[in-house]
Scaffold this motif. Sequence first.
Motif, short mmCIF file in Angstrom:
data_model
loop_
_atom_site.label_atom_id
_atom_site.label_comp_id
_atom_site.label_asym_id
_atom_site.label_seq_id
_atom_site.Cartn_x
_atom_site.Cartn_y
_atom_site.Cartn_z
N PRO A 152 14.84 -42.36 -10.39
CA PRO A 152 15.58 -41.20 -10.90
C PRO A 152 17.00 -41.60 -11.30
CG PRO A 152 14.41 -40.64 -8.88
CD PRO A 152 14.30 -42.12 -9.03
N LEU A 153 17.44 -41.12 -12.44
CA LEU A 153 18.77 -41.44 -12.95
C LEU A 153 19.74 -40.38 -12.46
CD1 LEU A 153 17.77 -42.46 -16.60
CD2 LEU A 153 18.04 -43.93 -14.58
N LYS A 154 20.57 -40.76 -11.51
CA LYS A 154 21.49 -39.81 -10.90
C LYS A 154 22.48 -39.27 -11.93
CE LYS A 154 24.93 -39.34 -7.21
NZ LYS A 154 25.62 -40.02 -6.07
N ARG A 155 22.69 -37.98 -11.91
CA ARG A 155 23.63 -37.34 -12.83
C ARG A 155 24.97 -37.14 -12.12
NH1 ARG A 155 23.46 -34.20 -17.49
NH2 ARG A 155 21.19 -34.30 -17.59
N TYR A 156 26.02 -37.71 -12.72
CA TYR A 156 27.37 -37.58 -12.18
C TYR A 156 28.18 -36.52 -12.93
CZ TYR A 156 26.51 -41.95 -9.69
OH TYR A 156 25.98 -42.91 -8.86
N SER A 157 27.85 -36.30 -14.17
CA SER A 157 28.56 -35.33 -15.00
C SER A 157 27.58 -34.82 -16.05
CB SER A 157 29.77 -35.98 -15.67
OG SER A 157 29.37 -36.71 -16.83
#
Length: 265
Positions: A163-168
């Motif tokens: 999973p590609l973590k969302r920071y913004s």
Amino acid sequence: MRHNAEVSPTVVGRVLDVLDAFSAEHPVLTLSDLSRRAGLPLSTTHRLVGELAERGALERDSDGRYRVGLWLWEVASLAPHGAGLRASAMPFLEDLYEATHQHVQLAVLDVAEVVYVERISGRGAIKIQSRVGGRLPVHATGVGLVLLAFAPEDWQERALAVPLKRYSPKTISSPSELRRVLADVRRDGYVVSDGQIEPEALSVAAPVYGEQDSVVAAISIVVPAEGTDPRTLVPAVRAAARGISRALGAPRAGRVSGDARWETH
């Protein structure tokens, strides 16, 4: 724990678990903290910590708390991506820093993360999360996108599989989007990462090549997104990357020095 999600069964594994208990958020720990974060019995932690402190791998302060010792820094400096790479890169990083007096960074790849091995920052530079010795995910950083784009295919697939973590709101969050960006990086030879972690920060990154003409590192310049035209920074970042590549003995750096192909985008 990064090395193992469970208590390691070997002595070496337990020692690594103790060292892995330290982080940027927890640079100083008590014996109880180390026991809890490493997942080890207090008696075992006490024995291991005592031996590590005796060798200089850990240091004990007057309050009985522990921090990473200088001996580990001496050992880490012998890593292939350590002192030699930093020494070759530093003159070019310093020149690049003079362009903005913001942040200039040098990073290497560790599977799905980047490790920052050098950073120069100005007093008034924009606030960012990266630090020397710190890690960030490849998909959300300019240097990470560059390094992943030129990494072996199996490394790319491993990064795309998690999973590609969302920071913004601007963080790359889908495998299809990431594949497209990586293809663009390979075509252009640089990347602009706009607000992926800090919405107000923008970075321009380019690859650094080594003796075998493979990408061994990446450099970036990080500036405030507002009021910045990233296209004005691309030539300077690519020139610095080319200079470091030449210093490292990359054949392509000498072969195309001054060639327009380095600046095709």
